[in-house]
Design a protein around this motif. Structure first.
Motif, PDB file in Angstrom:
ATOM      1  N   ALA A  82      65.973  44.194  57.540  1.00 12.69           N
ATOM      2  CA  ALA A  82      65.042  44.016  56.416  1.00 12.69           C
ATOM      3  C   ALA A  82      65.370  44.960  55.251  1.00 12.69           C
ATOM      4  O   ALA A  82      64.782  44.844  54.186  1.00 12.69           O
ATOM      5  N   SER A  83      66.281  45.896  55.467  1.00 15.01           N
ATOM      6  CA  SER A  83      66.629  46.918  54.466  1.00 15.01           C
ATOM      7  C   SER A  83      65.380  47.648  53.971  1.00 15.01           C
ATOM      8  O   SER A  83      65.141  47.774  52.777  1.00 15.01           O
ATOM      9  N   LYS A  84      64.573  48.092  54.935  1.00 11.28           N
ATOM     10  CA  LYS A  84      63.335  48.810  54.604  1.00 11.28           C
ATOM     11  C   LYS A  84      63.274  50.131  55.339  1.00 11.28           C
ATOM     12  O   LYS A  84      63.827  50.267  56.426  1.00 11.28           O
ATOM     13  N   VAL A  85      62.578  51.073  54.727  1.00 10.61           N
ATOM     14  CA  VAL A  85      62.276  52.345  55.373  1.00 10.61           C
ATOM     15  C   VAL A  85      60.768  52.433  55.465  1.00 10.61           C
ATOM     16  O   VAL A  85      60.069  52.257  54.468  1.00 10.61           O
TER      17      VAL A  85
ATOM     18  N   GLU B 228      68.072  48.062  48.526  1.00  9.89           N
ATOM     19  CA  GLU B 228      69.040  46.977  48.387  1.00  9.89           C
ATOM     20  C   GLU B 228      69.627  46.743  49.779  1.00  9.89           C
ATOM     21  O   GLU B 228      69.555  47.610  50.641  1.00  9.89           O
ATOM     22  N   THR B 229      70.222  45.591  50.006  1.00  5.86           N
ATOM     23  CA  THR B 229      70.708  45.224  51.333  1.00  5.86           C
ATOM     24  C   THR B 229      71.633  46.292  51.912  1.00  5.86           C
ATOM     25  O   THR B 229      72.584  46.718  51.274  1.00  5.86           O
TER      26      THR B 229
ATOM     27  N   VAL C   9      64.610  49.424  45.664  1.00  6.14           N
ATOM     28  CA  VAL C   9      64.150  48.271  44.893  1.00  6.14           C
ATOM     29  C   VAL C   9      62.681  48.446  44.536  1.00  6.14           C
ATOM     30  O   VAL C   9      62.277  48.285  43.389  1.00  6.14           O
ATOM     31  N   LYS C  10      61.861  48.787  45.533  1.00  2.00           N
ATOM     32  CA  LYS C  10      60.432  49.027  45.276  1.00  2.00           C
ATOM     33  C   LYS C  10      59.866  49.836  46.439  1.00  2.00           C
ATOM     34  O   LYS C  10      60.475  49.930  47.498  1.00  2.00           O
TER      35      LYS C  10
END
Length: 77
Positions: A41-44, A9-10, A70-71
């Motif tokens: 991007a709020s990604k790892v 999530e953001t 989220v996914k």
């Protein structure tokens, strides 16, 4: 090695990014040099050894900090 992209999530603050980075880096089986937490991007993104750790373990470590996943996507490196 497998590559994971985890959508969160953001993220609202840079210190969140640091907390996630430290938690994931501390996991056994994670390639620390490959770890990238993308704030905008709020990604790892991370490479991990699937014989040592699973994607679910990585997601749980992030969720235990209070950041919902989220996914996630995993592919062989």
């Amino acid at each position: 090695m497998q590559k994971a992209v985890i959508q969160l999530e953001t993220l609202s603050c840079p210190s969140c990014m640091q907390k996630i980075e430290n938690a994931v880096k501390g996991l056994n089986g994670v390639n620390q040099d490959s770890l990238k937490v993308l704030f905008n991007a709020s990604k790892v993104k991370v490479d991990f050894d699937s014989e040592t750790i699973t994607i679910n373990d990585i997601k749980k470590a992030i969720e235990d900090l209070g950041y919902p996943v989220v996914k996630s996507k995993v592919k062989s490196a």
